[in-house]
Design an enzyme around this catalytic site. Sequence first.
Site, short mmCIF file in Angstrom:
data_model
loop_
_atom_site.label_atom_id
_atom_site.label_comp_id
_atom_site.label_asym_id
_atom_site.label_seq_id
_atom_site.Cartn_x
_atom_site.Cartn_y
_atom_site.Cartn_z
N HIS A 42 32.98 39.95 46.67
CA HIS A 42 34.27 39.44 47.13
C HIS A 42 35.36 40.43 46.74
O HIS A 42 35.07 41.49 46.16
CB HIS A 42 34.53 38.02 46.62
CG HIS A 42 34.56 37.88 45.11
ND1 HIS A 42 35.55 38.43 44.34
CD2 HIS A 42 33.71 37.28 44.25
CE1 HIS A 42 35.33 38.14 43.07
NE2 HIS A 42 34.20 37.45 42.99
N HIS A 63 35.46 42.03 43.19
CA HIS A 63 34.54 43.15 42.93
C HIS A 63 35.04 44.42 43.62
O HIS A 63 35.02 45.51 43.06
CB HIS A 63 33.14 42.84 43.49
CG HIS A 63 32.55 41.58 42.97
ND1 HIS A 63 32.22 40.53 43.78
CD2 HIS A 63 32.27 41.19 41.71
CE1 HIS A 63 31.74 39.56 43.05
NE2 HIS A 63 31.76 39.92 41.79
N CYS A 101 25.74 30.07 28.18
CA CYS A 101 26.26 29.96 29.56
C CYS A 101 25.43 30.90 30.42
O CYS A 101 25.47 32.11 30.23
CB CYS A 101 27.74 30.33 29.64
SG CYS A 101 28.28 30.49 31.36
N CYS A 118 27.33 33.58 32.52
CA CYS A 118 27.78 34.71 31.69
C CYS A 118 26.60 35.41 31.05
O CYS A 118 26.78 36.50 30.49
CB CYS A 118 28.62 34.26 30.50
SG CYS A 118 30.17 33.51 30.84
N CYS A 163 31.77 26.32 29.24
CA CYS A 163 31.94 27.76 29.05
C CYS A 163 33.43 28.13 29.09
O CYS A 163 34.15 27.69 29.98
CB CYS A 163 31.19 28.50 30.16
SG CYS A 163 31.67 30.22 30.29
N HIS A 190 33.82 30.11 32.60
CA HIS A 190 33.52 29.45 33.87
C HIS A 190 33.93 27.98 33.94
O HIS A 190 34.02 27.41 35.02
CB HIS A 190 32.02 29.53 34.18
CG HIS A 190 31.57 30.92 34.48
ND1 HIS A 190 31.12 31.78 33.50
CD2 HIS A 190 31.53 31.61 35.63
CE1 HIS A 190 30.81 32.94 34.04
NE2 HIS A 190 31.06 32.88 35.33
N LYS A 192 41.05 32.17 38.56
CA LYS A 192 40.37 33.44 38.79
C LYS A 192 39.51 33.34 40.05
O LYS A 192 38.82 32.35 40.24
CB LYS A 192 39.47 33.76 37.59
CG LYS A 192 38.77 35.09 37.75
CD LYS A 192 37.65 35.29 36.75
CE LYS A 192 36.94 36.61 37.08
NZ LYS A 192 35.59 36.69 36.57
N LYS A 212 32.94 33.38 42.42
CA LYS A 212 31.98 32.63 43.21
C LYS A 212 31.82 31.21 42.66
O LYS A 212 31.79 30.24 43.40
CB LYS A 212 30.65 33.37 43.19
CG LYS A 212 29.65 32.83 44.17
CD LYS A 212 28.34 33.61 44.04
CE LYS A 212 27.15 32.75 44.39
NZ LYS A 212 27.08 32.29 45.75
O1 ME8 Z 1 30.02 40.97 34.97
N1 ME8 Z 1 39.54 39.88 39.77
O2 ME8 Z 1 29.10 41.47 37.02
P1 ME8 Z 1 30.01 40.63 38.06
C1 ME8 Z 1 39.34 41.15 39.40
N2 ME8 Z 1 27.00 42.44 35.89
N3 ME8 Z 1 38.14 41.69 39.22
C2 ME8 Z 1 37.08 40.92 39.40
C3 ME8 Z 1 37.19 39.57 39.80
C4 ME8 Z 1 38.51 39.05 39.98
N4 ME8 Z 1 38.75 37.82 40.37
N5 ME8 Z 1 35.96 39.07 39.91
C5 ME8 Z 1 35.10 40.06 39.61
C6 ME8 Z 1 29.16 41.46 35.65
N6 ME8 Z 1 35.77 41.19 39.31
C7 ME8 Z 1 28.08 42.29 35.01
C8 ME8 Z 1 28.66 43.63 34.60
S1 ME8 Z 1 28.40 46.09 33.58
C9 ME8 Z 1 27.30 46.89 32.64
C10 ME8 Z 1 27.68 44.53 33.93
C11 ME8 Z 1 35.22 42.51 38.95
O3 ME8 Z 1 29.32 40.69 39.36
C12 ME8 Z 1 35.58 42.93 37.53
O4 ME8 Z 1 35.57 44.32 37.42
O5 ME8 Z 1 30.37 39.32 37.49
C13 ME8 Z 1 34.46 42.39 36.71
O6 ME8 Z 1 34.34 43.06 35.49
C14 ME8 Z 1 33.30 42.64 37.62
O7 ME8 Z 1 33.81 42.41 38.95
C15 ME8 Z 1 32.19 41.68 37.25
O8 ME8 Z 1 31.27 41.58 38.23
#
Ligand code: ME8
Length: 639
Positions: free
Chosen positions: A18, A21, A126, A129, A144, A147, A299, A302
């Site tokens: 989304h 990301h 969680c 997380c 959590c 979340h 925030k 998903k």
């Molecule tokens: O945490 N606003 O993956 P993830 C801004 N796999 N940035 C956002 C966001 C939002 N609403 N939502 C997601 C993970 N992001 C782990 C990371 S790293 C070794 C492992 C961005 O799919 C933000 O950069 O939940 C966040 O840190 C990342 O997506 C988390 O993606």
Amino acid sequence: MSSFYLTTPIYYVNGPPHLGHMYTTIVGDTLVRYRRMAGDATYFLTGTDEHGQNIERAAHKEGIEPIELADRIVAEYVRLRGRLGFSYDDFIRTTEERHRWGVEEIIRRIEAAGDLYTAVHEGWYCSPCETFYTEKELGPGKTCPVHGTPVEWKSEENVFFRLSKYQQPLLDLYRQHPDFVRPATRLNEVRSFVESGLRDLSVSRASVEWGIPFPGRPGQTVYVWLDALINYVSALGFGGPSTALYERFWERGDTRLHLVGKDILRHHAVYWPAFLLSAGLPLPTRVWAHGWWHRDGRKMSKSQGNVVRPDDLVDRFGADAVRYFLLREMVFGQDASFSDEAFIDRYNSDLANDLGNTVSRVVTLARKAFDGRTPPERCEDNLLIAVARQTAADYRAAMEELAFSRALEALWRLLAEANQYLVVREPWKLIKTEGATEQLSRVLWNGLEAVRIVATGLLPFMPRVAAEVLAAVGSAEPPASLDALAWGGTPTNAELPEPKPLFPRIDKEAYLAEGKASEKETTMETAAPETSRISIDQFFQAELKVATVLAAEPVPKSNKLLKLSVDVGEGTPRTLVAGIALAYRPEELVGKQVVVVANLQPAKLMGVESNGMVLAASLDGKPVLLHPAAPVPNGTRVK
Ligand code: ME8
């Protein structure tokens, strides 16, 4: 030449990407394009985090294997690479063999350092997380803190990492390198977390099969966060047969920068350096955390069901407008809210008006006066030069600080000055009164030159559009270096192609009306967080009824909306407007039975009053209508 290694987080594959990301990857892409223009040797990495319980569960819920789910989501990320113009050098998947090599090598080293032991692990977990929380970190009703969903009690034998041993070394690191975490306020958070006492960390799971087998510990898989963080070195070849990139960009690298959302700062600024210290590897030079995109006050995520998918925006406005908006609207490091309204306002004022109109005005005048070419006379002494110099300095200072919105503001100041300059010199009058004089040449050359500098600064932000603007003002090849920010680059007597509209203005009212229809469907797609269930009485407040479609036609000037006439068993038909035109042709709906919300307040969409809403499942934004399995009388209640 300095080396610059930049990473995004690797994204979970439990759902399609989304806008949140995409934001991190857009920031990374902009930064790395800037560093390339600054002359650095760069390497930009992104990828996907594919192991762990969360992914395992999401796949099994769909009745498929985790790797099938991962492959499907990765295909989405790869597709968006082209759509959003990402220029990353590598995309790592944690299910790749090269990644496993890195994980095994780091664990061997941590083991050799005496930092692993086995013990029983209990706590509140969680799953979204993949993290344990202490009782006092939980939200109301044992939920959590990130979340808001219920946590579960877990107890199993695990491998532990002696994180507690690294408390003092980490505090020393923060003291010796106060820039290790940016922005500075976030360093304070990290420091107080470490000061409050570090407990050893469980780094394996006995109950999760979908992961890398823990070396030397049969029955255990590597904890997904230890697994994931190692991607930053495994992608460079660490632990594998070819380590040249690792040596160049990590071991001997000048800058090793991790971009992360603030939700995962602790993992990057505490756990990751501790693992690296234990394994005897160099640390990242900086971890830079950004804020969250919110929508509807929460925030965007998903699990909250309030996400914006990038495709709709890119279809409508182009990738570069999306990139511009995200970087201009969010002060890097802070939270920001996404709304369609704010998007259109910025698009119309900054892009269509300030940038688009300036380009078209100055190019049209120059073409007219100088026979389709740039003016023959340059100008080296005028008021704009000082502003341009200041702009370049402000822009570069802001980019060094990752202050993207400030860098864009600086460019827009030059654009405003250039407009003001043209208003004062009135070249449109000069053409009529005096013709193509030397003075007119200078005035228009200045206008083109100011736009050229703005477009040069925009190259990292809007690579395609900025190159188009440069071509439009007579600079055929986009420059590869920041030296092009200096005054004087516009060629004389160069061909000026006929200007194409860069950013057609958007009719805000019409767009928002259409958006409302599709937003209703998004609401139906929303999975209510488990903590906020509704009572049966609340459910019955919605009157869901079966209706037959009598007639259907497109709503003029809208590509998403259909106007339906339906029989809800009330004697007279009702008119409904539904955002389903991209998925259904009017003629295929006539005679079909559908389910409608019959007691919704009327709403006007594109000038047509809608008296109810048709229900559809929403699959990645595409509506799929619901029909009764056998014909029933119109007006039959659905419950
Ligand atoms: O945490 N606003 O993956 P993830 C801004 N796999 N940035 C956002 C966001 C939002 N609403 N939502 C997601 C993970 N992001 C782990 C990371 S790293 C070794 C492992 C961005 O799919 C933000 O950069 O939940 C966040 O840190 C990342 O997506 C988390 O993606």
